[in-house]
Each structure stands twice: as structure tokens, then as C-alpha cells.
Design a protein around this motif. Structure first.
Motif, PDB file in Angstrom:
ATOM      1  N   PHE A  56       0.726  -1.283   0.081  1.00 23.85           N
ATOM      2  CA  PHE A  56      -0.160   0.089   0.178  1.00 23.85           C
ATOM      3  C   PHE A  56       0.961   1.160  -0.012  1.00 23.85           C
ATOM      4  O   PHE A  56       0.715   2.165  -0.722  1.00 23.85           O
ATOM      5  CB  PHE A  56      -1.087   0.134   1.250  1.00 23.85           C
ATOM      6  N   ARG A  57       1.967   1.154   0.633  1.00 20.39           N
ATOM      7  CA  ARG A  57       2.874   2.306   0.745  1.00 20.39           C
ATOM      8  C   ARG A  57       3.626   2.641  -0.538  1.00 20.39           C
ATOM      9  O   ARG A  57       3.983   3.752  -0.988  1.00 20.39           O
ATOM     10  CB  ARG A  57       3.832   2.137   2.007  1.00 20.39           C
ATOM     11  N   ARG A  58       4.019   1.451  -1.333  1.00 21.34           N
ATOM     12  CA  ARG A  58       4.705   1.599  -2.570  1.00 21.34           C
ATOM     13  C   ARG A  58       3.532   2.335  -3.582  1.00 21.34           C
ATOM     14  O   ARG A  58       3.722   3.144  -4.325  1.00 21.34           O
ATOM     15  CB  ARG A  58       5.037   0.512  -3.146  1.00 21.34           C
ATOM     16  N   LEU A  59       2.208   1.713  -3.451  1.00 18.40           N
ATOM     17  CA  LEU A  59       1.200   2.290  -4.417  1.00 18.40           C
ATOM     18  C   LEU A  59       1.015   3.841  -4.028  1.00 18.40           C
ATOM     19  O   LEU A  59       0.597   4.542  -5.196  1.00 18.40           O
ATOM     20  CB  LEU A  59      -0.235   1.541  -4.220  1.00 18.40           C
ATOM     21  N   GLN A  60       0.921   4.026  -2.772  1.00 18.94           N
ATOM     22  CA  GLN A  60       0.756   5.467  -2.282  1.00 18.94           C
ATOM     23  C   GLN A  60       1.984   6.329  -2.953  1.00 18.94           C
ATOM     24  O   GLN A  60       1.477   7.567  -3.307  1.00 18.94           O
ATOM     25  CB  GLN A  60       0.423   5.656  -0.906  1.00 18.94           C
ATOM     26  N   ASP A  61       2.917   5.892  -2.782  1.00 18.15           N
ATOM     27  CA  ASP A  61       4.198   6.671  -3.212  1.00 18.15           C
ATOM     28  C   ASP A  61       3.939   6.915  -4.624  1.00 18.15           C
ATOM     29  O   ASP A  61       4.414   7.974  -5.228  1.00 18.15           O
ATOM     30  CB  ASP A  61       5.393   6.118  -2.889  1.00 18.15           C
ATOM     31  N   ARG A  62       3.583   5.755  -5.412  1.00 19.88           N
ATOM     32  CA  ARG A  62       3.656   5.925  -6.995  1.00 19.88           C
ATOM     33  C   ARG A  62       2.579   6.898  -7.188  1.00 19.88           C
ATOM     34  O   ARG A  62       2.432   7.591  -8.266  1.00 19.88           O
ATOM     35  CB  ARG A  62       3.099   4.570  -7.465  1.00 19.88           C
ATOM     36  N   LYS A  63       1.448   6.836  -6.402  1.00 23.61           N
ATOM     37  CA  LYS A  63       0.359   7.910  -6.807  1.00 23.61           C
ATOM     38  C   LYS A  63       0.925   9.242  -6.587  1.00 23.61           C
ATOM     39  O   LYS A  63       0.405  10.347  -7.472  1.00 23.61           O
ATOM     40  CB  LYS A  63      -1.013   7.540  -5.903  1.00 23.61           C
ATOM     41  N   HIS A  64       1.430   9.599  -5.425  1.00 19.05           N
ATOM     42  CA  HIS A  64       2.291  11.045  -5.318  1.00 19.05           C
ATOM     43  C   HIS A  64       3.128  11.161  -6.143  1.00 19.05           C
ATOM     44  O   HIS A  64       3.322  12.724  -6.689  1.00 19.05           O
ATOM     45  CB  HIS A  64       2.636  11.114  -3.945  1.00 19.05           C
TER      46      HIS A  64
END
Length: 89
Positions: A79-87
Motif C-alpha cells: 500500500f505504501r509503494r502504491l501510495q508513493d507511486r500515486k504521489h
């Protein structure tokens, strides 16, 4: 012996497909014949003359960390990797 679906497909590594890491026996499709084949493969391993193969499967199963803590940490990292990618986009 498990049907390879959902979490079981993620946690049980078929001992015939991946002997070094195998920790059980899985089958697909979900049919009586496929299940019987998996049971027979497990019995063959259990009955191996020197017992080494079965002991390796048992050891692999005992060494696997299937705790909720490990699963939660894996999902949190994803989830953190996906959140970072979104940002980043």
C-alpha cells in the motif's frame, strides 16, 4: 493438500512443482480427479523409502511464516509503494 485458490495458493508451494521450497501439495482445477492426484502425490512423498523427501516438505512447512503480522507487513509495504507511486504521478 489444498486447492490452489486464494490464500492457499499464496501459502502452499507444491512440492512437485518446486521441490526445494515445496511445503505441501496443491491441485487445480477443482475436480475430484485433480484432488485424488494431489493426494496420491502426497502419499508417494510420504512413503518415500528413505523419508528424506517427506522430511524436507515438513521442514519447509514448519519454517514458513504464515502469521498475520507478516501478511500485514507485506500488505502495508504494498500500500505504501502504491501510495508513493500515486504521489509521483
Amino acid at each position: 493438500v489444498v486447492h490452489a485458490t486464494g490464500g492457499l495458493a499464496d501459502t502452499v508451494i507444491d512440492a512437485d512443482t518446486d521441490p526445494p521450497l515445496g511445503n505441501g501439495f496443491s491441485f487445480t482445477p477443482c475436480t475430484p480427479d485433480a484432488m485424488l492426484d494431489a493426494v496420491n502425490r502426497a502419499l508417494t512423498a510420504y512413503r518415500s523409502p528413505d523419508g528424506v523427501r517427506w522430511q524436507k516438505i515438513v521442514k519447509n512447512a514448519m519454517m514458513r511464516d504464515s502469521s498475520w503480522e507478516t501478511a500485514a507487513a507485506t500488505y502495508t509495504a504494498l500500500f505504501r509503494r502504491l501510495q508513493d507511486r500515486k504521489h509521483l504521478s
